[in-house]
Scaffold this active site. Structure first.
Site, short mmCIF file in Angstrom:
data_model
loop_
_atom_site.label_atom_id
_atom_site.label_comp_id
_atom_site.label_asym_id
_atom_site.label_seq_id
_atom_site.Cartn_x
_atom_site.Cartn_y
_atom_site.Cartn_z
CG ASP A 48 -2.07 -0.89 1.19
OD1 ASP A 48 -2.21 -1.60 0.17
OD2 ASP A 48 -2.84 -0.91 2.16
CG HIS A 52 -4.61 2.04 -0.92
ND1 HIS A 52 -5.47 1.53 -1.88
CD2 HIS A 52 -4.87 1.32 0.22
CE1 HIS A 52 -6.19 0.56 -1.36
NE2 HIS A 52 -5.85 0.41 -0.09
#
Length: 203
Positions: A48, A52
């Site tokens: 991530d 994101h």
């Protein structure tokens, strides 16, 4: 030297986070075998990144690989049930480096073919504790570091502090201790994250 693969296999039985597109792997006919692959950037073992959550930050292409390779600690929390909060983490030894992987009871969930919402996740105060200890990469052994009922607060705290989040690990065969992490994401022109292959090497 022992090398442990802590990635999950990418196949059509792999559970996905609710709302993400499923992984589709198909063999194409012809003189040479070629497979087509359709998957989300957050399938299986993946990173991530700030994009994101719509935050400014590096894309996968621009990510310094030094953040993905180097000494790390594995903390075994597999006997604990419930949220991973500050009180639990504070009972662990102080991090000796910037990379920490959390081995929890989640690793058993990879045996299930469907998504399991009852997984252990990091709380906001747990995230703040990790940030205060200088952690720069945090990994966990299921599809999200935040509870499915979360509003993104845990992700935002970590990503705004410059941490990389490594999700979807399989730590069933890993004991607590110190290792070298080698994690290489697919070089996608993406700002939100990417699937990756991650291994641990014993020191």
């Amino acid at each position: 030297m022992k090398i442990i693969d802590i990635s999950v296999p990418l196949n059509e039985t792999l559970p996905v986070f609710p709302g993400d597109p499923p992984l589709v792997l198909a063999q194409q006919g012809g003189a040479f075998a070629v497979s087509s692959l359709s998957l989300a950037s957050h399938s299986g073992t993946h990173l991530d990144l700030p994009g994101h959550l719509g935050l400014d930050g590096p894309s996968v292409v621009d990510l310094p690989l030094e953040q993905m390779i180097g000494p790390c600690q594995v903390w075994d929390l597999s006997e604990h049930r419930g949220p991973i909060d500050e009180a639990l983490l504070a009972r662990r030894p102080e991090p000796v480096g910037p990379k920490v992987l959390l081995r929890t009871g989640n690793s058993r969930l990879w045996q299930e073919k469907t998504f399991c919402a009852d997984y252990q996740a990091l709380t906001a105060d747990g995230a703040a504790w990790l940030i205060s200890r200088g952690v720069r990469l945090i990994g966990i052994d299921y599809l999200s570091i935040e509870a499915p009922s979360g509003d993104g607060t845990v992700h935002r705290l970590l990503l705004e502090a410059g941490l990389i989040i490594l999700e979807g690990l399989d730590l069933r065969g890993v004991s607590a201790g110190s290792y070298e992490l080698i994690c290489l994401p697919l070089k996608l022109a993406s700002c939100d994250g990417a699937p990756c292959r991650a291994v641990l090497r014993s020191l």
